[in-house]
Design an enzyme around this catalytic site. Sequence first.
Site, PDB file in Angstrom:
ATOM      1  N   ASP A  11     -80.812  42.392 107.234  1.00  0.00           N
ATOM      2  CA  ASP A  11     -81.673  43.540 107.486  1.00  0.00           C
ATOM      3  C   ASP A  11     -81.212  44.242 108.771  1.00  0.00           C
ATOM      4  OD1 ASP A  11     -84.141  45.152 107.221  1.00  0.00           O
ATOM      5  OD2 ASP A  11     -84.794  44.037 108.981  1.00  0.00           O
ATOM      6  N   ASP A  13     -83.329  47.164 111.006  1.00  0.00           N
ATOM      7  CA  ASP A  13     -84.344  47.403 112.029  1.00  0.00           C
ATOM      8  C   ASP A  13     -85.131  46.132 112.332  1.00  0.00           C
ATOM      9  OD1 ASP A  13     -84.023  50.344 112.218  1.00  0.00           O
ATOM     10  OD2 ASP A  13     -84.705  50.280 110.135  1.00  0.00           O
ATOM     11  N   ASP A 175     -86.462  40.059 109.471  1.00  0.00           N
ATOM     12  CA  ASP A 175     -87.438  39.912 110.556  1.00  0.00           C
ATOM     13  C   ASP A 175     -88.884  40.041 110.084  1.00  0.00           C
ATOM     14  OD1 ASP A 175     -87.221  42.777 110.062  1.00  0.00           O
ATOM     15  OD2 ASP A 175     -88.350  43.040 111.920  1.00  0.00           O
TER      16      ASP A 175
END
Length: 219
Positions: A11, A13, A175
């Site tokens: 991922d 961001d 995240d």
Amino acid sequence: MMGDLHAAIVDLDGTMVDTLGDFDAALNATLKDLGRPAVARADIEHMIGKGSAHLIRSALLHGGLDVQAAERVQPEAWERYQSHYLTFNGQHSEVYPGVIEGLTALRARGLTLACLTNKPRDFARTLLQAKGLAGFFTHVFGGDSFERTKPDPLPLLKTCEALGTLPARTLMVGDSQNDGMAARAAGCPVVLVTYGYNHGDPIAQAPHDRLIGSLAELA
């Protein structure tokens, strides 16, 4: 777990790059254009992760519009946001400590890497290039690359197809609960970082096989 892997999906961001500053600048410039109240940085952090359209809609609702009014404003807000984000993309963001080391270690193990984000693909590619991360990835896919976005498993399954790997041999690194849920549904092992956004919820409650404080722990 690492010894059985052929590839990794990472991922963007909140996992590789802290982009909260970019979102803050672009979103609040958009809201100012529309005559809407600004959104605090702490609130924006809880809105990140489900794509730009969701971010804009959340900000409009947060500023007092009802659902119907937000839907009417959304098209203009989207156009203005895209323009502002093109200007700010990468200017107020930083690569998290340990990211270069972690990606280097994954490549050294012979894993093929793909970046999969809910951010629009063009924004993602530009950001990766600006932060010196683009060279690590064979593929980059965004929230506009497939019919559905994370937490739906489709983007992970399609990325595995592009990588030529089985989901069970493809690590997801993210995240948020979006990453954990998508990985579980797709059949991918998943590692989550403890420093990302995750909509303000405790990351330990998201589906995961391992929690790490830095991508360098993947070495």
